[in-house]
Design an enzyme around this catalytic site. Structure first.
Site, PDB file in Angstrom:
ATOM      1  N   TYR A  68       0.790  -1.244   0.138  1.00  0.00           N
ATOM      2  CA  TYR A  68      -0.021  -0.138  -0.115  1.00  0.00           C
ATOM      3  C   TYR A  68       0.807   1.308  -0.034  1.00  0.00           C
ATOM      4  O   TYR A  68       1.947   1.422   0.895  1.00  0.00           O
ATOM      5  CB  TYR A  68      -0.773   0.198   1.267  1.00  0.00           C
ATOM      6  CG  TYR A  68      -2.026  -1.029   1.271  1.00  0.00           C
ATOM      7  CD1 TYR A  68      -2.315  -1.705   0.136  1.00  0.00           C
ATOM      8  CD2 TYR A  68      -2.766  -1.397   2.390  1.00  0.00           C
ATOM      9  CE1 TYR A  68      -3.374  -2.799   0.114  1.00  0.00           C
ATOM     10  CE2 TYR A  68      -3.711  -1.949   2.302  1.00  0.00           C
ATOM     11  CZ  TYR A  68      -3.893  -2.929   1.328  1.00  0.00           C
ATOM     12  OH  TYR A  68      -4.967  -4.002   1.450  1.00  0.00           O
ATOM     13  N   GLY A  69       0.739   1.906  -1.054  1.00  0.00           N
ATOM     14  CA  GLY A  69       1.594   3.189  -1.195  1.00  0.00           C
ATOM     15  C   GLY A  69       3.056   2.850  -1.358  1.00  0.00           C
ATOM     16  O   GLY A  69       3.905   3.708  -0.961  1.00  0.00           O
TER      17      GLY A  69
END
Length: 336
Positions: A68-69
């Site tokens: 994530y990210g």
């Protein structure tokens, strides 16, 4: 606007584990996520605002993943936790997707990848352990025995408390197979499951949910609002209204923008009006009333959206309303 402190989310048992989880978990998949235009959907300041709001409402279960990210989600959660008592929060992360171009060993659940990436997760979160470590997908290139033996070692070393399996729909037998190997060897088993499940995505009904109930596995669904379809931003006439990247996503349109799903939404709108709630709140409340579901995972781009979602915990649906919503989709498992 909802009084977040007045919500005071309850705790529920995380399946057959001894752990208690917030009745609505907070998903951070948008933290640090870049759009096709190069913009960041949720930057660090907004991420901390959202975590503050979730905490204020009594939430303590934070769900993330190492991709994530590009790792920013975990880093920002770690920064946010720095001035807090780590023991008061349940942190879950996930491992699977390839992280280095040209390196096939940086993908999946092989021993090398699991060990390396677990260490990196702990570094980014600045913690000694994660409460739940999920495999993000099933890896057909790695034997279930190698995977379960490695995961068990991480538990024995204190780096992981519980094991989870995400998005194995509808292959309940893969979870059962891995758990049977672990059971025979005296190893830690998968005790937390994270499938996609909502009013229009019902593929886990049947064998998957029956297995989870029988084995006392926690079920923590992701995409409880059907990628935004169940929020009311779509209509038969216009297809799409409001802010969403899905307007350019033909797969989304094929999966969600069809007559069957709009029929479900009609019933959802009716129930939402009956209980003085938004469609999103009624959809989340339905999941929370669903037998076998432990705690849905909610996310949001703004504090206002998060407040709306968390307020679903205050909505009480009757058995008749739960059944009507279940039957709106139809199919052999509508009555479950």
């Amino acid at each position: 606007m909802t009084d977040l402190e007045a919500l005071d989310l309850d705790f529920v048992q995380l399946g057959g584990t001894g752990l208690q989880t917030s009745e609505l978990q907070f998903g951070t998949w948008r933290f640090g996520k870049e759009t096709e235009e190069g913009n960041v959907e949720i930057d660090e300041a907004r991420a901390h605002e959202l975590l503050d709001a979730y905490e204020q409402a009594g939430g303590r279960y934070i769900d993330t993943a190492d991709v994530y990210g590009g790792g920013k989600s975990e880093e920002w959660i770690g920064d946010w936790l720095e001035d807090r008592d780590r023991e008061r929060y349940t942190i879950a992360s996930k491992i699977y997707w390839q992280i280095r171009d040209g390196d096939p060993n940086s993908r999946g659940t092989n021993r090398k990848n699991l060990r390396h990436r677990t260490e990196k997760i702990l570094e980014r979160l600045d913690t000694d352990y994660v409460d739940v470590l999920y495999i993000h997908r099933w890896d057909d290139q790695t034997s279930a025995r190698e995977m379960m033996k490695t995961l068990n070692a991480l538990v024995e070393e204190g780096k992981v408390q519980y094991l989870g399996a995400s998005t194995l729909r509808p292959n309940a037998w893969k979870v059962a197979k891995a758990n049977e190997i672990a059971r025979a060897e005296g190893w830690e088993q998968f005790t937390v499951l994270q499938p996609r499940y909502n009013l229009v995505d019902r593929e886990i009904e049947g064998d998957y949910l029956e297995m989870a109930r029988h084995e006392e596995r926690a079920v923590c669904p992701w995409s409880p609002l059907g990628q935004g379809f169940l929020t009311g931003k779509y209509s038969r006439a216009d297809g799409l209204t409001g802010e969403s990247r899905a307007v350019e996503d033909s797969r989304f349109e094929n999966n969600y923008l069809n007559e069957t799903n709009f029929d479900v939404h009609d019933e959802l709108d009716a129930v939402a009006e009956e209980v003085d709630a938004t469609p999103a709140q009624a959809a989340l409340a339905w999941l929370m009333h669903r037998d076998g579901v432990t705690a849905p995972i909610v996310g949001a781009r703004t504090v206002e959206q998060l407040e709306e979602n968390l307020a679903a915990a205050e909505i009480d649906l009757s058995d008749e309303q739960v059944e009507r919503l279940a039957e709106a989709k139809g199919g052999p498992y509508a009555g479950l």
